[in-house]
Write a protein that holds these residues in place. Sequence first.
Motif, short mmCIF file in Angstrom:
data_model
loop_
_atom_site.label_atom_id
_atom_site.label_comp_id
_atom_site.label_asym_id
_atom_site.label_seq_id
_atom_site.Cartn_x
_atom_site.Cartn_y
_atom_site.Cartn_z
N ALA A 176 -8.92 -3.72 -9.38
CA ALA A 176 -9.28 -2.30 -9.56
C ALA A 176 -10.49 -2.16 -10.47
O ALA A 176 -11.39 -1.36 -10.21
CB ALA A 176 -8.09 -1.53 -10.13
N THR A 231 -7.32 6.45 -0.47
CA THR A 231 -5.94 6.14 -0.83
C THR A 231 -5.48 4.83 -0.21
O THR A 231 -4.50 4.24 -0.66
CB THR A 231 -4.98 7.27 -0.40
N ASP A 237 -5.80 2.47 -2.94
CA ASP A 237 -4.67 2.59 -3.85
C ASP A 237 -3.46 1.82 -3.32
O ASP A 237 -2.77 1.11 -4.06
CB ASP A 237 -4.30 4.05 -4.06
N HIS A 273 -1.62 -1.60 -4.80
CA HIS A 273 -0.18 -1.66 -5.07
C HIS A 273 0.43 -2.90 -4.43
O HIS A 273 1.23 -3.61 -5.06
CB HIS A 273 0.49 -0.40 -4.54
N ARG A 304 -5.76 3.62 -11.13
CA ARG A 304 -4.89 3.29 -10.01
C ARG A 304 -3.83 4.37 -9.87
O ARG A 304 -3.20 4.78 -10.82
CB ARG A 304 -4.23 1.93 -10.24
N ARG A 305 -3.64 4.82 -8.63
CA ARG A 305 -2.66 5.86 -8.38
C ARG A 305 -1.42 5.24 -7.75
O ARG A 305 -1.49 4.21 -7.09
CB ARG A 305 -3.26 6.93 -7.46
N SER A 326 -0.58 5.51 3.69
CA SER A 326 -1.37 6.21 2.67
C SER A 326 -1.98 7.46 3.26
O SER A 326 -2.13 7.60 4.47
CB SER A 326 -2.45 5.29 2.11
#
Length: 334
Positions: free
Chosen positions: A203, A181, A184, A188, A211-212, A176
């Motif tokens: 989240a 991040t 994030d 995932h 969420r990215r 990341s």
Amino acid sequence: MDREPMTRPYRVVFALLPHSLALDWAGPAEALRMANQILAANGQPECFQLEFVGPSASMATSVGVQLSGLSPLPVDLATRGPAWVVLVGLPGKTIDVRSEAAQRLNGWLQSLRLATGQLELICVCAGALLAAQAGLLTGKRATTHHHHLDELRNADARCDVVSNRVFVLDPPVYSSAGVTTGIDLILHRIGEVCGPALAARVAQGLVVAQRRGPNDPELSPFLAFRHHLHPALHRVQDAVSERPDEDWNVARMAELAHASPRHLTRLFLEHAGVAPLAYLRQLRLASAQVALRGGASVTRAAQLAGFSSDTQLRRAWQRFGPGGSPRALRPTTD
């Protein structure tokens, strides 16, 4: 419907060095703890077993808090079920790996035999540099904080360094861009193991606005073209980004900068690397994208972003934006 968690939990090993960035490991660790908490509340077994290890039993973090009771670097990672090794960043413009602690960690990393679904590596921020120094990123795609991209390229020329991405997936290596991040990326991974519904609940519990994913840029479009120190230009950019729907033109922007339109254009090109109206267009496209993701119609998104019509938005979207149709971002039809 969430997936059934594995009977045997994932062993998540946070390998820390003195002065490791606290948020790099605390954020992902909290996300994993919350996932376990939600599973337990639903009568399901916990899915993640967290461990904190290091070359020494105690060390200071980046914020000065002293950690103690760290476990030794484990030698049995390949024999006790699936495991993730998490490497995190260190403060500084460059990452110094010459210390005794870093050398001990490096030797341990070199002994790892990564395998998808068995022993996997998660790099948060400049943790990718530690992995690269140990030869774990050779032939892999990876990213890191934008301040360390060149350093990562120099650390391993055979690593395919990806810039401007929130995170990059190249199993068994996951990396990341930096700091938040890491959350994030771990969300995932929680989604991969436990299902997207549980990841979404985590989240929500973390109050993460959105969420990215791996295709999202590291840097927000609203922060693009801001890598300069010119105060008048920042003043114009602040005003335009706060109110992109207003009737902007170069003359009005120039008034804010106390400059002529021609001089303002020169300032934009010299310091921001973009023309004033092109900058305005990118901000409006970003604003429209946010509105569309929130469920607005194309017509409403165009109004909120300052486009004169949905037709103008569609044309700008196809020519200067992500391409395709902005309608695709909406959960329902117009």
